[in-house]
Design a protein around this motif. Structure first.
Motif, PDB file in Angstrom:
ATOM      1  N   ALA A  14     -62.658  84.679 102.401  1.00 37.91           N
ATOM      2  CA  ALA A  14     -63.613  83.709 101.871  1.00 37.91           C
ATOM      3  C   ALA A  14     -65.009  83.945 102.447  1.00 37.91           C
ATOM      4  O   ALA A  14     -66.016  83.899 101.719  1.00 37.91           O
ATOM      5  CB  ALA A  14     -63.143  82.294 102.185  1.00 37.91           C
ATOM      6  N   LEU A  15     -65.085  84.211 103.751  1.00 39.58           N
ATOM      7  CA  LEU A  15     -66.378  84.487 104.383  1.00 39.58           C
ATOM      8  C   LEU A  15     -66.993  85.779 103.830  1.00 39.58           C
ATOM      9  O   LEU A  15     -68.196  85.843 103.561  1.00 39.58           O
ATOM     10  CB  LEU A  15     -66.213  84.595 105.898  1.00 39.58           C
ATOM     11  CG  LEU A  15     -66.181  83.285 106.683  1.00 39.58           C
ATOM     12  CD1 LEU A  15     -65.756  83.541 108.126  1.00 39.58           C
ATOM     13  CD2 LEU A  15     -67.537  82.590 106.639  1.00 39.58           C
ATOM     14  N   LYS A  18     -68.312  85.077 100.404  1.00 41.56           N
ATOM     15  CA  LYS A  18     -69.517  84.252 100.487  1.00 41.56           C
ATOM     16  C   LYS A  18     -70.744  85.093 100.809  1.00 41.56           C
ATOM     17  O   LYS A  18     -71.834  84.889 100.256  1.00 41.56           O
ATOM     18  CB  LYS A  18     -69.321  83.174 101.555  1.00 41.56           C
ATOM     19  CG  LYS A  18     -70.577  82.380 101.887  1.00 41.56           C
ATOM     20  CD  LYS A  18     -70.334  81.444 103.069  1.00 41.56           C
ATOM     21  CE  LYS A  18     -71.618  80.738 103.479  1.00 41.56           C
ATOM     22  NZ  LYS A  18     -71.411  79.846 104.649  1.00 41.56           N
ATOM     23  N   LEU A  19     -70.562  86.064 101.701  1.00 44.75           N
ATOM     24  CA  LEU A  19     -71.674  86.900 102.150  1.00 44.75           C
ATOM     25  C   LEU A  19     -71.838  88.172 101.332  1.00 44.75           C
ATOM     26  O   LEU A  19     -72.740  88.966 101.597  1.00 44.75           O
ATOM     27  CB  LEU A  19     -71.469  87.265 103.623  1.00 44.75           C
ATOM     28  CG  LEU A  19     -71.390  86.107 104.617  1.00 44.75           C
ATOM     29  CD1 LEU A  19     -71.039  86.620 106.001  1.00 44.75           C
ATOM     30  CD2 LEU A  19     -72.689  85.331 104.644  1.00 44.75           C
ATOM     31  N   ASP A  20     -70.925  88.362 100.376  1.00 43.41           N
ATOM     32  CA  ASP A  20     -70.898  89.595  99.577  1.00 43.41           C
ATOM     33  C   ASP A  20     -70.804  90.818 100.495  1.00 43.41           C
ATOM     34  O   ASP A  20     -71.535  91.795 100.344  1.00 43.41           O
ATOM     35  CB  ASP A  20     -72.146  89.692  98.689  1.00 43.41           C
ATOM     36  CG  ASP A  20     -72.008  90.803  97.642  1.00 43.41           C
ATOM     37  OD1 ASP A  20     -70.857  91.136  97.263  1.00 43.41           O
ATOM     38  OD2 ASP A  20     -73.052  91.347  97.209  1.00 43.41           O
ATOM     39  N   GLN A  86     -74.655  84.498 109.818  1.00 43.26           N
ATOM     40  CA  GLN A  86     -73.529  83.635 109.494  1.00 43.26           C
ATOM     41  C   GLN A  86     -72.762  83.178 110.735  1.00 43.26           C
ATOM     42  O   GLN A  86     -72.214  82.069 110.759  1.00 43.26           O
ATOM     43  CB  GLN A  86     -72.560  84.365 108.558  1.00 43.26           C
ATOM     44  CG  GLN A  86     -71.254  83.633 108.257  1.00 43.26           C
ATOM     45  CD  GLN A  86     -71.458  82.300 107.556  1.00 43.26           C
ATOM     46  OE1 GLN A  86     -72.314  82.176 106.677  1.00 43.26           O
ATOM     47  NE2 GLN A  86     -70.669  81.296 107.926  1.00 43.26           N
ATOM     48  N   THR A  90     -70.452  79.794 111.381  1.00 39.74           N
ATOM     49  CA  THR A  90     -68.995  79.825 111.500  1.00 39.74           C
ATOM     50  C   THR A  90     -68.554  79.094 112.762  1.00 39.74           C
ATOM     51  O   THR A  90     -67.573  78.340 112.754  1.00 39.74           O
ATOM     52  CB  THR A  90     -68.490  81.279 111.517  1.00 39.74           C
ATOM     53  OG1 THR A  90     -68.876  81.932 110.304  1.00 39.74           O
ATOM     54  CG2 THR A  90     -66.975  81.340 111.647  1.00 39.74           C
TER      55      THR A  90
END
Length: 279
Positions: A14-15, A18-20, A86, A90
């Motif tokens: 998922a992370l 989100k960050l591509d 990020q 997190t």
């Protein structure tokens, strides 16, 4: 222990989405998603509450969170700007009570000259492609590091911990031994990573010497000799070191003066014997 939620496979993906982030071989990115593995690294490193720990290549934060869970302070060096930005977010989400103990430095670890706060231990899942240069650079620049546990490619770990006479004993073995003692601390399965790497991993622990064997000039001289000795492994030392001493005859004289056999090869010499020669 602090109240921290660790990252699993779903959170990692998922992370990344989100960050591509598409993990790249260029940056040596393989993200750990197994709780047992990151806790094992922290336990092997004997991280204690309140200690200042240095982490290199935190990626999405799996190991970072496990270090924070042990109530330690973390300075994490991350070369990827998206990941560096990020990571504090997190920590806020998964480790809110201790998120303020995290400092992130967006930098290439090979260019870091200093880390504020004098970290006492290095705990990291090092990028495979630069693990040895990063280790040697940080140990040179940060004398406050007294111990550590790093996860590296199995082949690299064996080289770091190798003894004289071993087939894998080489320049990294001797250079690492200048800074401390090294030993492997167990294999790590491939399936704990995303993406799954094509190589096996191993934990390697080190304990720094109380005092270095010599000053900076001595280290530079030693490393130059070591590079020459292993640059042509099959050659006798008197030949391999001729470029350092000017000729094979002068190299032989230097080796004999140090009480060493000019017909020996580099892999036969211990760190103490290389130091003897450098002196």
């Amino acid at each position: 222990m602090a109240e921290v939620r660790l990252l699993g496979p779903n959170e990692i993906r998922a992370l990344a989405a989100k960050l591509d982030v598409q993990p790249t071989k260029k940056l040596g990115q393989n993200f750990v998603h197994d709780h047992g593995t990151v806790r094992r690294i922290v336990a092997t490193a004997k991280v204690e509450a309140g200690e200042h720990i240095l982490e290199v290549g935190p990626g999405l934060g799996s190991l970072t969170l496990a270090i924070l869970e042990a109530d330690a302070r973390v300075t994490a060096i991350e070369i990827d700007g998206r990941l560096a930005e990020q990571l504090p977010q997190t920590a806020d989400e998964f480790a809110a009570s201790v998120a303020d103990r995290l400092t992130v430095i967006h930098e290439d670890a090979l260019k870091v000259q200093d880390v504020p706060g004098e970290p006492v231990a290095l705990v990291a899942n090092l990028p495979y492609n630069v693990s040895v240069p990063v280790l040697l650079h940080l140990l040179e620049r940060l004398p406050s590091l007294k111990r550590g546990v790093v996860m590296v490619q199995n082949e690299v770990g064996e080289r770091l911990a190798a003894a004289p006479g071993s087939k894998v004993y080489g320049a990294p073995s001797v250079k690492a031994a200048w800074y401390g003692t090294w030993k492997t601390a167990g294999l790590v399965g491939r399936k704990v990573f995303w993406p799954v790497p094509n190589v096996d991993s191993v934990l390697v622990g080190f304990e720094a010497h109380e005092e270095l064997p010599g000053d900076e000039a001595m280290r530079e001289r030693l490393f130059r000799i070591v590079d020459a000795a292993f640059g042509q492994r099959r050659k006798m030392l008197r030949q391999a070191l001729s470029s350092v001493y000017g000729s094979a005859a002068e190299a032989s004289a230097a080796l004999e003066a140090a009480g060493l056999d000019p017909t020996a090869r580099g892999e036969a010499l211990s760190i103490e014997e290389f130091i003897q020669l450098a002196r």
